[in-house]
Motif scaffolding. Structure first.
Motif, PDB file in Angstrom:
ATOM      1  N   SER A   1      -5.112  73.231  -3.298  1.00  0.00           N
ATOM      2  CA  SER A   1      -5.653  74.432  -2.661  1.00  0.00           C
ATOM      3  C   SER A   1      -5.791  74.317  -1.156  1.00  0.00           C
ATOM      4  O   SER A   1      -6.197  75.274  -0.498  1.00  0.00           O
ATOM      5  N   SER A   2      -5.470  73.161  -0.592  1.00  0.00           N
ATOM      6  CA  SER A   2      -5.587  72.995   0.856  1.00  0.00           C
ATOM      7  C   SER A   2      -4.324  73.502   1.545  1.00  0.00           C
ATOM      8  O   SER A   2      -3.269  73.629   0.916  1.00  0.00           O
ATOM      9  N   PRO A   3      -4.375  73.793   2.839  1.00  0.00           N
ATOM     10  CA  PRO A   3      -3.189  74.287   3.543  1.00  0.00           C
ATOM     11  C   PRO A   3      -1.990  73.357   3.452  1.00  0.00           C
ATOM     12  O   PRO A   3      -0.861  73.802   3.251  1.00  0.00           O
TER      13      PRO A   3
ATOM     14  N   ASP B   1      -5.345  58.894   4.363  1.00  0.00           N
ATOM     15  CA  ASP B   1      -6.286  59.989   4.186  1.00  0.00           C
ATOM     16  C   ASP B   1      -5.608  61.125   3.425  1.00  0.00           C
ATOM     17  O   ASP B   1      -4.410  61.081   3.125  1.00  0.00           O
ATOM     18  N   LYS B   2      -6.369  62.153   3.120  1.00  0.00           N
ATOM     19  CA  LYS B   2      -5.879  63.205   2.231  1.00  0.00           C
ATOM     20  C   LYS B   2      -4.640  63.904   2.777  1.00  0.00           C
ATOM     21  O   LYS B   2      -3.631  64.061   2.069  1.00  0.00           O
ATOM     22  N   ASP B   3      -4.681  64.352   4.032  1.00  0.00           N
ATOM     23  CA  ASP B   3      -3.539  65.077   4.585  1.00  0.00           C
ATOM     24  C   ASP B   3      -2.294  64.205   4.622  1.00  0.00           C
ATOM     25  O   ASP B   3      -1.177  64.672   4.348  1.00  0.00           O
ATOM     26  N   ASP B   4      -2.466  62.933   4.966  1.00  0.00           N
ATOM     27  CA  ASP B   4      -1.312  62.027   4.985  1.00  0.00           C
ATOM     28  C   ASP B   4      -0.774  61.793   3.578  1.00  0.00           C
ATOM     29  O   ASP B   4       0.431  61.599   3.395  1.00  0.00           O
ATOM     30  N   ARG B   5      -1.652  61.801   2.597  1.00  0.00           N
ATOM     31  CA  ARG B   5      -1.164  61.653   1.218  1.00  0.00           C
ATOM     32  C   ARG B   5      -0.260  62.830   0.845  1.00  0.00           C
ATOM     33  O   ARG B   5       0.757  62.659   0.167  1.00  0.00           O
TER      34      ARG B   5
END
Length: 651
Positions: free
Chosen positions: A445-447, A392-396
Motif C-alpha cells: 500500500s505504500s507509494p 530499509d523498507k523502501d530499499d527492499r
C-alpha cells in the motif's frame, strides 16, 4: 524539405483528420500562406537519394517489427483465453479432455501459429543484422542486400499478423468475439496499424512488446507520425492515433464491461490449524492454538484435496518465521493433488534471483505447471534482520523491482546482465525456462510498492478493506500500470465465515471472538503496532485494538485482526449475503479471491458447498476442473430403477 513550428505566422492547422490507422492521410488539413522559413530550417532532402541509402529499409523494418508484435500479442492472448475461458468441444470432452487447452487439434493449431511468430522474429533479427552490416560498409550491393532481407521479414511478419489476428477467433471460440474483450483489435491492427506519436529507437521496435488490452503496445510506430504531430494542434500524445474505447482510459470504465469469471484460492495453514483463530504473522509468533492441528503434510494435503475438489484454483501458502517453509511444504503437498495450484509466498531478499527463477522453473516442470508466486517484500525490518537482511523498507521494494526484472528476463529465455542498486548478475540464463511462466502476485500500500506492482506483477492483491477503500486502491494501481503501458488484474485476501443463515454465521464469529484472551490481544496488538507495513496499519485502523463495533461494513468483520497479523477481516453472513459482498467487490474490479477460515478443512466445505454453487447459478463462477456444460454427477442408489433414481436412459 522545410521544418516550421506549428504556430509560425502563415501556418493554419485544421483539425479535420478522420481515419483509422494508416489507410488514409495522417495529417489533416494544413494551410500555408506566405510562411517565412529560416535557411537553417531547410533540408536538401533530395540529396539523400543520390547515393546508396537505408532509409526505406529502416522504415520497413520498423513496420515489420510492428506486424510481428501484433502477431505475437494476438497469439499470447489467444493462448491465455483458451487456457482460462474457452470451453472444450463436446467431441473433445468425449475423448477425455477436460479443458479446451487439452484438445490435440487446438494444440496442433497453436503450434502452427507459434511457428509463424518464431519465423517472423527470426527474419527480423536477420534483417536487422543486414541493416547494421550495410551501415558499417554502405554500398549499392550492401544496401540492396539489406532491403531484400527486410522485405523477407516484412512479408512474413505481415502475413503472420493477418493470419493470427483472424485465427484467434477460430481457436478461441465464439466468446472471444465479444466486443467487450477487445480481441478484435489484433485483427484490425494487422490491417490498419494505427501509428503512435513518436517512433521508438530501432532496438525497441524490434522487441515489439505485445498489447495488454487497454493501451497501445510499445513498438508500434510510423515514419509519418512525426510529420503528423509536427503539424497538428493537438498534444503529441493525442495526435494521429486511433481513438477507440479500448485505448482510452476514460472509456475503459469497468462497469461497462461484463465481469470476468471469478477465481477462488484457499489457504494452507502452515502455522497450524484449529477451531480457534491461529494468530501470528507480520513479526508476531503463532499463537498456541496452532498446536491443535499441526501442519503435517498429511493434514495439509487433506485441505488441498478438499480445495481442489470444491473448485478452488490454488492455495496460498504463507512465509515467515511463524510458519513452515512455503517452497518445501508445497513441493511435498503437490504430490498429493492433481490440479490445484500453489500460490507460494516468497521473499525476494533471501535468495538470488537466478536461483529463484531456476527453482520456479523446476517446480513448474515437476508439478505440471502448478506454481503461482506471491512476492512478499517484507514489511518488518526486525524480522528481515533475523534473516540477514538489513535494508530499509523502501530499499527492499527497490530490490524487489530489480529481482523481478531479472527473474522475468530469465523466464523469457534471455541472458540477463544487470548492475542494479541492490542486485547484480552477469551472463545469467536458465537451461530450461518454465512452461507456463508462473504468474506473479504482489501486494503493498505504500507509494514505492505501487510502482513495483505497476511495472512487474500480474495480479495486485489487497487485504479486505471496505469496498470504497478497495476501489481507491484499484484506481491507484490501474493508473500507475497504464502509465507503464501495462494492465494488472486484482485480487483480495479475506477470511470467511459463511453458514446457512446469518444468525449461525455471526454466532460462529462470536464464538471465535470469545476465544481471544485479553493478554493475547494486547501482546499481538503491541507487536503489530510497530509494523512498518502501510497495509498492516490500515488493518489495525479498522478495529483500533477494540472488540467493539467490529463489523466495519455490512458482512465485513475485523475481529480476526485482533490476534492475527496480515489479513485481518472476514466476510461473515449467510451464503446469500456472502455472495452479495463478493459480487460487490467484483463490480469494483476484483477478479480473484484468496480465502481462508477456521478450521480450514471444514470452512472450505462451508464455502465450497454453500457459496460457490450460488455464484455459479448467477454465472459468476464455473468449476475450473469440471466441464461447465456437462451435467453434475448424480448420486445413484444401487438396485433402484433408473426412472425412480431420475437418471436419464442413454439410448
Amino acid at each position: 524539405m522545410a521544418y516550421v513550428p506549428r504556430d509560425a505566422p502563415g501556418v493554419t492547422v485544421v483539425d479535420d483528420w478522420d481515419g483509422m490507422g494508416q489507410r488514409t492521410t495522417a495529417s489533416g488539413t494544413v494551410r500555408l500562406e506566405a510562411v517565412p522559413v529560416p535557411a537553417d530550417r531547410v533540408v536538401a532532402h533530395h540529396l539523400t537519394f543520390e547515393g546508396p541509402q537505408l532509409h526505406g529499409a529502416v522504415a520497413q523494418l520498423l513496420h515489420a517489427a510492428i506486424d510481428a508484435g501484433i502477431a505475437s500479442a494476438a497469439l499470447a492472448e489467444a493462448v491465455e483465453f483458451v487456457r482460462t475461458k474457452s470451453r472444450p468441444w463436446f467431441e473433445s470432452v468425449g475423448e477425455g479432455h477436460a479443458t479446451a487447452a487439452e484438445d490435440p487439434l487446438l494444440v496442433q493449431r497453436f503450434g502452427e501459429l507459434a511457428i509463424r511468430v518464431r519465423a517472423a522474429d527470426a527474419l527480423l533479427v536477420t534483417a536487422a543484422r543486414a541493416v547494421d552490416a550495410a551501415r558499417a560498409d554502405l554500398t549499392d550491393d550492401s544496401a540492396a542486400e539489406a532491403s531484400i532481407a527486410v522485405a523477407a521479414a516484412k512479408v512474413t511478419a505481415a502475413q503472420a499478423a493477418v493470419e493470427i489476428g483472424s485465427a484467434l477467433f477460430e481457436v478461441a471460440g465464439t466468446r472471444s468475439a465479444l466486443d467487450s474483450l477487445g480481441l478484435h483489435r489484433h485483427w484490425r491492427d494487422a490491417r490498419t496499424r494505427p501509428p503512435v506519436a513518436r517512433p521508438p529507437p530501432l532496438n525497441e521496435a524490434l522487441r515489439a512488446a505485445p498489447f495488454d488490452g487497454t493501451t497501445r503496445p510499445a513498438g508500434r510506430s510510423s515514419t509519418s507520425a512525426a510529420t503528423c504531430c509536427a503539424a497538428s494542434s493537438r498534444p503529441d500524445t493525442a495526435c494521429c492515433d486511433e481513438r477507440t474505447r479500448y485505448e482510452r482510459p476514460d472509456m475503459n470504465d469497468r462497469d461497462r464491461r461484463p465481469p470476468m469469471p471469478l477465481t477462488f484460492h484457499w489457504f494452507l495453514p502452515t502455522n497450524g490449524d484449529s477451531r480457534h483463530v491461529v494468530g501470528g504473522g507480520h513479526g508476531t509468533p503463532a499463537t498456541v492454538s496452532g498446536r491443535d492441528r499441526p501442519p503435517t503434510v498429511a493434514y495439509l494435503s487433506q485441505i488441498a484435496r478438499a480445495a481442489e475438489d470444491l473448485g478452488f484454483v490454488g492455495a496460498l501458502t504463507p512465509t515467515g518465521a511463524w510458519c513452515e517453509d512455503a517452497w518445501l511444504t508445497t513441493a511435498m503437498v503437490s504430490q498429493h493433488t492433481e490440479r490445484l495450484k500453489f500460490l507460494v509466498a516468497f521473499r525476494p531478499g533471501f535468495v538470488s534471483p537466478t536461483l529463484a527463477a531456476q527453482m520456479a522453473s523446476t517446480f513448474q516442470r515437476q508439478s505440471g505447471g502448478r506454481l503461482l508466486l506471491n512476492v512478499v517484500t517484507g514489511g518488518e525490518s526486525h524480522e528481515q534482520r533475523a534473516y540477514g537482511d538489513f535494508l530499509d523498507k523502501d530499499d527492499r521494494y527497490r530490490r524487489t523491482g530489480e529481482f523481478l526484472q531479472i527473474v522475468r528476463g530469465l523466464w523469457e529465455g534471455r541472458t540477463v546482465d544487470l548492475v542494479g542498486e541492490h542486485l547484480q548478475v552477469e551472463d545469467a540464463k536458465l537451461a530450461r525456462v518454465p512452461d507456463p511462466v508462473p504468474e506473479v502476485y504482489f501486494g503493498g500500500s505504500s507509494p514505492i510498492a505501487g510502482q513495483v506492482a505497476a511495472r512487474h506483477v500480474d495480479v495486485y492483491l489487497t487485504w479486505g478493506e471496505p469496498p470504497a477503500d478497495v476501489a481507491r486502491k484499484i484506481a491507484w494501481i490501474r493508473g500507475l500500470a497504464e502509465k507503464e503501458g501495462r494492465s494488472v488484474r486484482f485480487g483480495i485476501r479475506l477470511h470467511v465465515i459463511t453458514r446457512d443463515t446469518a444468525e449461525q454465521a455471526w454466532a460462529e464469529a462470536r464464538r471465535l471472538l470469545a476465544g481471544f484472551d485479553t493478554e493475547t490481544v494486547r501482546a499481538v496488538q503491541a507487536g503489530l503496532a510497530r509494523s512498518e507495513s502501510e497495509g498492516q496499519q490500515r488493518m489495525l485502523a479498522l478495529h483500533g485494538g477494540s472488540s467493539d463495533d467490529l463489523e466495519v461494513y455490512p458482512n465485513l468483520w475485523a475481529g480476526i485482526g485482533l490476534v492475527r497479523g496480515g489479513a485481518g477481516t472476514a466476510l461473515v453472513g449467510s451464503h446469500d449475503e456472502v455472495v452479495e459482498r463478493i459480487a460487490e467487490y467484483h463490480r469494483l474490479g476484483i477478479d480473484e479471491f484468496v480465502l481462508s477460515g477456521y478450521p480450514h478443512l471444514e470452512e472450505a466445505y462451508w464455502f465450497g458447498e454453500g457459496v460457490l454453487p450460488r455464484l455459479e447459478a448467477q454465472g459468476l463462477w464455473t468449476h475450473p476442473f469440471h466441464d461447465a456444460t456437462a451435467a453434475r454427477t448424480v448420486a445413484q442408489v444401487p438396485f433402484v430403477e433408473r426412472e425412480s433414481a431420475k437418471v436419464p436412459r442413454i439410448p
